[in-house]
Write an enzyme that holds these catalytic residues in place. Sequence first.
Site, mmCIF file in Angstrom:
data_model
loop_
_atom_site.group_PDB
_atom_site.id
_atom_site.type_symbol
_atom_site.label_atom_id
_atom_site.label_comp_id
_atom_site.label_asym_id
_atom_site.label_seq_id
_atom_site.Cartn_x
_atom_site.Cartn_y
_atom_site.Cartn_z
ATOM 1 N N HIS A 364 0.783 -1.230 0.000
ATOM 2 C CA HIS A 364 0.000 0.000 0.000
ATOM 3 C C HIS A 364 0.811 1.274 0.000
ATOM 4 C CE1 HIS A 364 -4.213 -1.237 0.430
ATOM 5 N NE2 HIS A 364 -3.672 -2.348 0.879
ATOM 6 N N LYS A 552 -9.199 14.168 3.717
ATOM 7 C CA LYS A 552 -8.336 12.988 3.759
ATOM 8 C C LYS A 552 -7.478 13.111 5.012
ATOM 9 C CE LYS A 552 -6.666 14.197 -0.325
ATOM 10 N NZ LYS A 552 -6.604 12.948 -1.086
ATOM 11 N N ARG A 553 -6.737 12.069 5.370
ATOM 12 C CA ARG A 553 -5.849 12.198 6.518
ATOM 13 C C ARG A 553 -4.869 13.356 6.301
ATOM 14 N NH1 ARG A 553 -5.930 8.334 10.768
ATOM 15 N NH2 ARG A 553 -4.139 9.528 11.508
ATOM 16 N N LYS A 558 0.487 14.814 1.373
ATOM 17 C CA LYS A 558 -0.793 15.134 0.743
ATOM 18 C C LYS A 558 -0.949 16.646 0.499
ATOM 19 C CE LYS A 558 -3.193 11.091 2.741
ATOM 20 N NZ LYS A 558 -3.974 10.430 1.662
ATOM 21 N N THR A 660 -8.154 6.896 -2.917
ATOM 22 C CA THR A 660 -9.496 6.413 -3.228
ATOM 23 C C THR A 660 -10.506 7.538 -3.058
ATOM 24 O OG1 THR A 660 -9.651 5.567 -0.976
ATOM 25 C CG2 THR A 660 -9.122 3.977 -2.711
ATOM 26 N N LYS A 664 -14.122 8.695 -5.242
ATOM 27 C CA LYS A 664 -15.449 9.014 -4.685
ATOM 28 C C LYS A 664 -15.948 10.335 -5.270
ATOM 29 C CE LYS A 664 -13.829 6.937 -0.380
ATOM 30 N NZ LYS A 664 -13.204 7.284 0.920
HETATM 31 C C1 LIG Z 1 -11.957 7.375 1.266
HETATM 32 C C2 LIG Z 1 -11.555 7.794 2.624
HETATM 33 C C3 LIG Z 1 -10.216 8.058 2.909
HETATM 34 C C4 LIG Z 1 -9.128 7.981 1.859
HETATM 35 O O1 LIG Z 1 -9.014 9.210 1.214
HETATM 36 P P1 LIG Z 1 -7.726 9.593 0.318
HETATM 37 O O2 LIG Z 1 -8.105 10.894 -0.277
HETATM 38 O O3 LIG Z 1 -7.599 8.514 -0.707
HETATM 39 O O4 LIG Z 1 -6.571 9.665 1.229
HETATM 40 C C5 LIG Z 1 -9.875 8.460 4.180
HETATM 41 N N1 LIG Z 1 -10.810 8.592 5.142
HETATM 42 C C6 LIG Z 1 -12.117 8.357 4.906
HETATM 43 C C7 LIG Z 1 -13.104 8.541 6.005
HETATM 44 C C8 LIG Z 1 -12.532 7.944 3.649
HETATM 45 O O5 LIG Z 1 -13.838 7.689 3.422
#
Ligand SMILES: *Cc1c(COP(=O)(O)O)cnc(C)c1O
Length: 823
Positions: A364, A552-553, A558, A660, A664
């Site tokens: 990952h 995101k985190r 990032k 991911t 979305k």
């Molecule tokens: C999808 C998701 C992530 C991952 O987001 P990235 O932008 O790919 O880092 C992190 N936290 C939550 C709650 C998510 O639904």
Amino acid sequence: MDEKKSKELAFEEMVDTMREEVELKLQRMFGRTLKTATDAQLYKAMATLLRDRVMEKWAYSKEMEYETNGRQMYYLSMEFLMGRLFGNNLMNLGLDQQVAQVCKELKIDLDKVRDSEPDAGLGNGGLGRLAACFLDSLATLGLEGHGNGIRYEYGLFKQKIVDGYQVEVPDPWLEDGNIWEIAKPEEPEIISFGGTIERRIEKGKEVVKYCDAQCVKAIPYDVPVVGYDSEVVNTLRLWSARAIKPMDMGLFGQGRYVDSVAEKELAETITKVLYPEDNHPEGKSLRLKQQYFFVSASIQSIYRKFKKAGNNIFDFHKKVAIHINDTHPALGIPELMRILMDKEGLDWEDSWRITCQTFAYTNHTILEEALEKWPQELFKSLLPRIYEIVHEINEIFCRDLWKKYPGEWEKIGSMAIISYGTVHMSKLAIAGSYSVNGVAKLHTDILKEDVFRDFYQACPSKFRAITNGVTHRRFLAKANAELADLITGYIGEDWMKAPQDLERLKTYAKDSSFQKNVAEIRLKNKESLAEHIENQYGIQVNPESIFDVQVKRLHEYKRQLMNAMHIMFLYNKILDNPNFPMHPRTFIFGAKAAPGYHNAKMIIKLIHSLAKKINNDPRVKDKIKIVFMENYRVSLAEKIIPASDVSEQISTAGKEASGTGNMKFMFNGALTIGTLDGANVEMKEAVGNDNMYIFGLTSEEVSQYYREGHYRPYEIYETNPELRLVLDQFVNGFLDSEHPDTFRGLYEGLLYGHYGMADPYFVLKDFEPYCQAHTRLGLEYKKPDIWWEKAILNIAAAGIFSSDRTIRDYNQQVWKLPFVKTK
Ligand SMILES: *Cc1c(COP(=O)(O)O)cnc(C)c1O
């Protein structure tokens, strides 16, 4: 009677039945009526009546599984970020409309009921959510694939913001009970830690004995996983630690009450809390204990079920596939070896052959700090038998390498599983698996060429790219029901199970009435998010402004900091020229930082300082607003993403394995501003360069800078006056006049570097191209026909980013499970 009529009748019948059931459940569970029940009681009553139906399906599905005795896949993951289950199960069982009708008739506020369910936050971010999306797709596609993980008593911490700083609060998500889990205390497994190993000859055979081990009981809690319009209900099995003896009666008898329960406390600590580090493992002994605990319990129970079905042990790898989500469950490899040798009595060669054909591994991350390593001594003392096995695996592995590469010590040393007193989990995972995959094309190329180069050259056929995906049912159909209905109105409902069908929307990309409908739904979603923001934070945002979102985190790679700096840049522009042409923007952030990650926490503080300044400045009123949404989690993602115009995917190229979140947003028609990183590269291939805002360094350029060490951020600072002003504002009291030094650490990190290189994530280098990409985006937003055409083309091209496609890829290339035939 025609089909439509009979469908309507069935619908009405179901509504009638469920309406009565809701009232009965309330009475029987809580001794309350509709008038006197709380929202929480209503949630539990309705979830229970839904669960009743899930349980019936589960029973049939399990019976079928038992009778066919077909190949099963077990997905081992330290994290399952499930979010809420009520709404998803409603949709997957096809009962959402009926329940909505019941609520309407009984005057129940369904949204309030939904909000009474706590998120199952058993994960940090992308890796854990991926595991949850996979479970949804497996069940939907009719594949028998089950999850195995840990039933943390406390999920990921809740985030509170106090004076602009993140404060972590515990998440006791089980406190009010969990409707969706079935405890199976009658099916425990015993897990051993520590002690010593002795060997004896019994009946001419060597037997291994574990002496003085500390044993802990693992209790399974099973959660049914319902697919959309599917007869298959799989199982998510979460393990909870219990002491074998609830109490030491000897100590209790001596009046040492506290001591008498000490052992119980210690045992139960193992599954108490999720480690809150994303992409950064904690090298603590408790973490290693968690890993072995759930892996050993999982493998023992898989083995038990396999034996109970009367199978021949030499068919193990034909009946069972075990997938490890990153290296966290890699101890499964030596654990299966242990069971095959010490319990089943097989020799090393047979055990190794079976094991290597059972496990598959997904990598990952290529972030150096995220690769798991354990000190050899810790490993050895906590898991003595497992250590012996790993040691032997390493000896044989290195001996084979020596035959292949005679004399090439350095190469062999770099591939060794144990070296310099350290156990390398990724090397163990590669050596013991028949498949290794990255999570996007670019990420896999980097694995092959860089991180795992030697392994790839030794065995190229083991490696493959399988791009991540998300369940478009949760993140589009459930989260954005109106858009989903609109889409269905145009192309029919097949896209729910065949997401590639979204391509048919391409025909309507220029259709002005379709565009208008999409725009209206977006506006509605923005209005309802604006209302939520006003209620939560007292900030008024304009639903007509561009909702520009990064959720995101929080991680330096990032680059939330670059986003914040762009806002400062715009702010300065407006102060400089009140007529600066720009469409009003609302910048929305959501991000948790690991509790010990100082820079990440300071970036959260910076965003808050900036928000305070800008949101209260009448000179930019109506132009810029900043909102930091507290406690980002799955249920909040479902609220925010359908209301987003712009998706920020701006990681330093080469650092985000896939992402991911990007997918979305794409399913919901937001336009992406992003770097050529992770799955963004494939999004660009799918939708075309013109329909995204791509900018910045490529991963090759980034790695060249690292290799040659000639990046000089200070030179950029000196030559770009606008950027220079922004950076100076970090430390000149602009952000916080009372504490001008609050952000000095961030400032120095960008310009000088603290320990390593300055600006290691190339924020300064990418800043100007990033601002330019934003300018392009802003101009296009003003041309609705162009903007909405692009939005629709994004939705139309998003199908390949459904986890349904991902799961089909895994199944074709790795697991090879049969599709269950139903009806
Ligand atoms: C999808 C998701 C992530 C991952 O987001 P990235 O932008 O790919 O880092 C992190 N936290 C939550 C709650 C998510 O639904």
